[in-house]
Design a protein around this motif. Sequence first.
Motif, short mmCIF file in Angstrom:
data_model
loop_
_atom_site.label_atom_id
_atom_site.label_comp_id
_atom_site.label_asym_id
_atom_site.label_seq_id
_atom_site.Cartn_x
_atom_site.Cartn_y
_atom_site.Cartn_z
N ILE A 133 -2.80 -8.85 12.73
CA ILE A 133 -2.61 -10.77 13.09
C ILE A 133 -3.32 -11.21 11.75
O ILE A 133 -2.96 -13.02 11.71
N LEU A 134 -3.65 -10.74 10.31
CA LEU A 134 -4.22 -11.23 9.02
C LEU A 134 -2.66 -11.51 8.59
O LEU A 134 -2.66 -11.44 6.95
N ASP A 135 -1.63 -10.81 9.33
CA ASP A 135 -0.06 -10.38 8.71
C ASP A 135 -0.50 -10.12 7.33
O ASP A 135 0.41 -9.49 6.20
N ALA A 136 -0.96 -9.12 7.36
CA ALA A 136 -1.13 -7.27 6.23
C ALA A 136 -0.31 -6.51 5.97
O ALA A 136 0.33 -6.41 6.82
N VAL A 137 0.25 -6.78 4.68
CA VAL A 137 1.42 -5.21 4.79
C VAL A 137 0.84 -4.59 3.38
O VAL A 137 -0.19 -4.89 2.74
N VAL A 138 1.90 -3.05 3.83
CA VAL A 138 0.79 -1.71 2.48
C VAL A 138 2.03 -1.81 1.86
O VAL A 138 3.06 -1.74 2.32
N GLU A 139 1.46 -1.29 0.14
CA GLU A 139 2.64 -1.36 -0.42
C GLU A 139 2.49 0.11 -0.82
O GLU A 139 1.22 0.42 -1.41
N THR A 140 3.63 0.90 -1.27
CA THR A 140 3.50 2.19 -0.92
C THR A 140 4.14 2.68 -2.89
O THR A 140 5.03 2.26 -2.74
N ARG A 141 4.03 3.61 -3.25
CA ARG A 141 5.02 3.88 -4.26
C ARG A 141 5.04 5.42 -4.06
O ARG A 141 4.75 6.65 -3.18
N PHE A 142 6.72 5.85 -5.03
CA PHE A 142 7.51 6.99 -4.20
C PHE A 142 8.47 7.26 -5.53
O PHE A 142 8.34 6.56 -5.96
N LEU A 143 8.92 8.44 -5.62
CA LEU A 143 9.91 9.27 -6.39
C LEU A 143 11.04 8.80 -6.10
O LEU A 143 11.51 9.25 -4.38
N ARG A 144 12.28 8.37 -6.45
CA ARG A 144 13.58 7.83 -5.56
C ARG A 144 14.43 8.30 -6.31
O ARG A 144 14.54 9.19 -7.61
N GLU A 145 15.21 9.56 -5.78
CA GLU A 145 16.42 10.63 -6.85
C GLU A 145 17.57 9.16 -7.19
O GLU A 145 18.03 8.08 -6.15
N ARG A 146 18.41 9.22 -8.21
CA ARG A 146 18.69 8.96 -8.44
C ARG A 146 20.34 9.91 -9.17
O ARG A 146 20.12 10.40 -9.63
N LYS A 178 -1.86 -0.49 -1.97
CA LYS A 178 -2.53 -1.17 -1.70
C LYS A 178 -1.78 -1.84 -0.23
O LYS A 178 -1.44 -1.80 0.22
N ILE A 179 -2.93 -2.91 0.43
CA ILE A 179 -3.17 -3.39 1.19
C ILE A 179 -2.82 -5.27 0.66
O ILE A 179 -3.70 -5.30 0.02
N ILE A 180 -1.51 -6.57 1.05
CA ILE A 180 -2.28 -7.20 0.55
C ILE A 180 -1.61 -7.93 1.52
O ILE A 180 -1.29 -7.94 2.89
N ILE A 181 -3.14 -9.34 1.55
CA ILE A 181 -3.25 -9.63 3.03
C ILE A 181 -3.19 -11.25 2.16
O ILE A 181 -3.88 -11.73 1.04
N PRO A 182 -2.33 -12.04 3.38
CA PRO A 182 -2.07 -13.59 2.52
C PRO A 182 -2.84 -14.67 2.84
O PRO A 182 -3.78 -14.18 3.62
N VAL A 183 -3.39 -15.17 1.58
CA VAL A 183 -4.28 -15.96 1.83
C VAL A 183 -4.47 -17.43 2.79
O VAL A 183 -3.22 -17.96 2.31
N ARG A 184 -4.80 -17.40 3.82
CA ARG A 184 -4.45 -18.60 4.59
C ARG A 184 -6.21 -18.85 5.24
O ARG A 184 -7.13 -19.06 4.60
N ASN A 185 -6.09 -20.52 5.26
CA ASN A 185 -6.99 -21.43 5.58
C ASN A 185 -8.05 -20.75 7.23
O ASN A 185 -8.39 -21.44 7.30
#
Length: 290
Positions: A133-146, A178-185
Motif C-alpha cells: 500500500i506504500l507503492d514500494a518497488v524493488v530494484e534488482t541487478r542481473f547479467l544480461r547476455e548481449r 534495494k527497496i524504493i518507497i515513494p515519499v508521501r505525506n
Amino acid sequence: MIDKSSAPRVFFPRTINEALELTLSEPNAVFWAGGTSIAKSTGQRRLIELPRSLISLGMIEELARASRSEFNLEIGSMMSLDRIASIGRSALPAALPDALASIGNRPLRCRATLGGHLANSSKSADLRALLHILDAVVETRFLRERKGRRKPLPSTRKLSLSRLDTETGLRAGEILTKIIIPVRNWNYGVYHKIFPDSDHKEKFIFTAVARIEKGILIEWRMALSDSRNIIIRDRELEIALAGKQLPMTLKELDFVDDLVESTSAGAGMDAYTRRASKNLARAFLRNAAG
C-alpha cells in the motif's frame, strides 16, 4: 565431526558486479543474506545444513545503505530489520516502525535483512502488505547476455512486490539490491498482526495508512493479508472515503463494514477474520480522527 569434503565453498564479493560474475563460474551458488531462512529450515538439528556453494552479500557496502530524497526512501537489501528501525519514526513511512517491531525478537531482527525477507517466497513476509500500500518497488541487478559480446553486462530492472513470486519475478542469479518507497505525506498508520489459533501457526495482518489534513481524510489505503500469498485491498472503499470529514458518522462506518465484509468474504476469509477486519477498519477510522 564435520567431513571437510562436504564443507561448502563460500565467496565474499565486495561489489554487486563481483557477486554477479561469480554466478558464471558457480551457477548453482546460493546468495546468502542474513541466513535466517536457511537456519530455520534446518529445524532442531545442531548443525545448519548449507548449500554446496554460497555467495555472501555481507561485504557489499552498497547493499547496506539507506538514503532519502524529496521523492523516495531507498533501503539497501542487506540492511537488517533492526538497523532500518534505528533510522527513526520521523524518517520512516507511517506504520513501518510498528511492523518491523512485530517481527520475531531483537536478535532475529539484527540478523534478518529486508531483501532476504522479501526475496524468499517460501517463508512468510510480514512486511509485504504494508509495502504494497506504500507503492514500494524493488530494484534488482542481473547479467544480461548481449549479441556480439563474450561477456554478459550488468543490468538493472525494477519490479513491483506482486511480481516477485511470479515467472517474471526474481530469477536465478539475480540480486535484489534495494527497496524504493515513494515519499508521501502519510501522517497516520497502523499495523496489527493477529494469531487466530492458539498455536500461532496461522496469522492475519491488518495495515492501513492515511493522510489527514484539518480533519479531512484526504487519502487512505488499507490491506488485509495472510502474510504469505494473499494481499487484499479494496480500492473502491479507499476512493469512496477520500475527502470525508472525520470523525465519520455511524452510517458511513456501517458502509465501511459492508464493503470490508464483502471483500474479505470474497477472498475466502473465515468468520473470525472477517469480524476482526471490520473492527480494525472501524478502529482505524475512529482513531484517525484524533
